[in-house]
Design an enzyme around this catalytic site. Sequence first.
Site, PDB file in Angstrom:
ATOM      1  N   LYS A 142       0.852  -1.196   0.000  1.00  0.00           N
ATOM      2  CA  LYS A 142       0.000   0.000   0.000  1.00  0.00           C
ATOM      3  C   LYS A 142       0.885   1.242   0.000  1.00  0.00           C
ATOM      4  CE  LYS A 142      -3.959   1.905   2.622  1.00  0.00           C
ATOM      5  NZ  LYS A 142      -4.817   1.719   3.821  1.00  0.00           N
TER       6      LYS A 142
ATOM      7  N   SER B 248      -9.834   1.786   2.907  1.00  0.00           N
ATOM      8  CA  SER B 248      -8.953   2.519   2.023  1.00  0.00           C
ATOM      9  C   SER B 248      -7.945   1.652   1.276  1.00  0.00           C
ATOM     10  CB  SER B 248      -8.181   3.559   2.843  1.00  0.00           C
ATOM     11  OG  SER B 248      -7.311   2.908   3.752  1.00  0.00           O
TER      12      SER B 248
ATOM     13  N   SER C 189     -10.119  -0.473   7.108  1.00  0.00           N
ATOM     14  CA  SER C 189      -9.500  -0.286   5.794  1.00  0.00           C
ATOM     15  C   SER C 189      -8.803  -1.510   5.215  1.00  0.00           C
ATOM     16  CB  SER C 189      -8.496   0.869   5.840  1.00  0.00           C
ATOM     17  OG  SER C 189      -9.179   2.106   5.763  1.00  0.00           O
TER      18      SER C 189
END
Lengths: 492, 495
Positions: B78, B159, B183
């Site tokens: 990420k 997210s 997330s």
Amino acid sequence: MTTHPVLKGDTGDWEMVIGLEVHAQVISEAKLFSGSATEFGSAPNSQVSLVDAAMPGMLPVINEKCIEQAVRTGLGLKAEINKFSVFDRKNYFYADLPQGYQISQYLQPIVGKGEIVLDLPDGETRTVGITRLHLEQDAGKSLHDQDPTRTFVDLNRSGVALMEIVSEPDLRGPEEAAAYLRKLRAILRYLGTCDGNMEEGSMRCDVNISVRKVGDNEYGTRCEVKNVNSIRYVMAAIDYEARRQIDHIEDGGTVVQETRLWDTGRGETRPMRDKEEAHDYRYFPDPDLLPLEFDDAFIDGIRATLPELPDEKKERFVTHYGLSVYDAGVLVAERARADFYEAVVSGGPNGRRDPKICANWVITELFGALNKGGHDIDESPITADQLGGLVDLITDDTISGRIAKDVFAEMLETGHDAAAIVDAKGLRQVTDTGAIEGEIDTVLAANQDKVAEYKGGKQKLFGFFVGQVMKATQGKANPKLVNEILRSKLDG
Amino acid sequence: MTELNHLTISEALDGLAKGDFTSAELTRANLLAMEEARALNAFVTETPERAMSMAMASDDRRRAGEARPLDGIPIAVKDLYCTEGIRTMAGSHILEGFTPTYESTVTANLWRDGAVLLGKTNLDEFAMGSSNTTSYFGEVHNPWTLAEEPDARLVPGGSSGGSAACVAARIATASTGTDTGGSIRQPASFCGIVGMKPTYGRCSRWGIVAFASSLDQAGPMTRSVRDAALMLTSMAGFDPKDSTSVDRTVPDYAAALTGDIRGLKIGVPKEYRVDKMPPEIEILWQQGVEWMKAAGAEIVDVSLPHTKYALPAYYIVAPAEASSNLARYDGVRYGLRVPGNSLIEMYENTRAEGFGQEVKRRVMIGTYVLSAGYYDAYYLKAQKLRTLIARDFEAAYEKCDLLLTPTAPSTAFKVGDKQDDPIAMYLNDVFTVPANLAGLPGISVPAGLGADGAPLGLQLVGQAFEEETLFRAAGVLEEAAGFTATPALMVGEGA
């Protein structure tokens, strides 16, 4: 009971109410939350870690040494030590504040209430309350004078540990404020927790001041004066600001609570611009740090290493050495001075020299000479041993006090031992009564008329004869013997 | 043979160990999949050269008999994790061109254990979002599509949307995510993969761009529970650079997957039956309960009475911390700077242009709730609720070992839906947020498909630092669910 200074106004007498916030830079190898060095005067941005520059994803880690120093200072101020304290974020934007917040302590500081005993010029002492001491990060430095259009930022100071030490509003004038700062600085230096150097910015001061009519019990509205970075300016800022507030009130105005800046050049305070002041700091506990907790053993471990502090040392100098309170106060004002004095006293053939004679030589002669040259005790050209050697020559009658001053001057210049100077210059005191008697006879024979006057009742001439004898012996005759023999010859 | 990019970590480790293929071959297959699936917009930075050199170094180690626990496994990271020498922007324009000179602790741990970096994945800006539509780099598409509208594009959740999509689409064998309010788990549910959030303090936060410091936690996103256990074993550990990381030894989590949950007490919290929850979620949840019961677990009804306060408390605490954490993006030292005539103007220009709408909204909320006069009413009260919510869990865990709940209140929705309604968007986190507020570990396991053909996950929430129990139960849940469906936009045909 000390009486407080009073300022005269058109409407009566006014009293100043002053509290000081001192930011003292903690002596430590590394910053409060990063491993960067803290040395003063390094090249700009050469002591900046990723944490200090607030790079993304960086986290603070508390430096235990700084915690110890804060506790140590708290103990030196006879303050409550809080075994549980919390670091908060104080949020505001500025170019030299990389995180956009300062990590500080707001509601739960590491040190609570304490006290400082002031030594006032009249020999009185007065106890002033300490409200709290907390740890916080320093910001960086904005340099506005390096370029016509741009501001440069130096982050060397960013993240350095500061102790903010807040006094109660117990001070009543510039003299007391100065005494407070001097005493606080002495304590910090004794403890080794801050070097107290105001010129380098390692000790900075904000002054909270209000005025009220003598006899009023309510406090007036206060102003905070920032940027006052020497004891002299603190005194000047208080003088100026108190007078400004009194004049303003007497002209029918009311004091507005505000932050003002001390302008060293103009010698006045002026309000900060609104933008600089209108902060809502939005304090909240820093989620990157756990609450700071330690136990009694941690505190006791630090307590066990506390040095003798100025107040106790002064007390001991008075009771143990029989010094006056004033002399003791002068000696303990700096630890290095007190140590020097004790080294002089505890030396010599018996391991103990006359404390009062030593105090006189250390304070009057040595400190006097050093002050004249603007030198600290650690720059003294004369060591404690050497000064002790001079005292020994006086006490064993090798030289007179008068000659000793000349020897001292020579020592200052050359750094030589007193005994060597005395021998080289033949300054040894004449204690041979026969030799002195001879000199006296010569003087009396040469001044028959004065001898007659003396015997006729003009007693004052005795000093004249002494002076003549001393002159004839280049000052080396033992003054006590000269006196005795002269008396027996003139009065006998 | 199964295409290499379809292998799980444990399958790939097996093949690498046997010499069936090399890490270079495995990595190349994943890089090709990455190229093929660019339309998903799962990656913001591809690092094929670094991937191949890491893979070849891994093959060298393996040949020398020095293979490490994850040696040769290609993963995606990420773009909230700082990676040395690789641009890291957290999905935000304000970090324009920012290339860290340092490596986050968690990714450094993964490289230490031999993993291979494929690239950095897209995410909601500063991890703020539940649909991966707030990224400066544009939205990410879910590789799953609707049965009846195959051309419509679904959100991957957020997210960690890029990290979820790339694992579901078989671009990466596994990925890292971060979970502040769900997330990792919510996008895992939306994309039909496993997503695991460890106990707060289990993984170091050092080098991960901060959103809400007291809630953020790194975790793995994988195609099996075992893979998540393998990943976490490498990712976790005490880090002296993070004062909130916890000094406990890291067990071999995969060893906890015994398949035996007989006697384990599974709690079912009654407060998680929320209004307007689609019946299919309720049915799947009940199915999960039956699976656990069939495996020998004891089902216990429990109550978490303060659950309804979790979402409001979260949306005060998280923005409050974010408003402060994001203050460092000021245009002074790195990233975007939009000039102005004064310092204040430069700040205003930079932050106006650098931050997107959702980030601005949260910075505003956070600033408000910390302001003088509002702090007690909002921030302080939210912190008190947080304590009550944590106590709810403590009380529940006196009766049970784990909780079983749905992961999200729906399947993935269409791109564009809920965009005008932040509250509807925030409701996505209703089942995941409590675990963050209480700092507890949670895992989402794919358990079935909704009527629309999109995947649904079930969540298990464990006790602090009881990840082994969590993995053990998750393994049983995974086995019972037997989820084998694959997304339409997957790269390759599968087995």
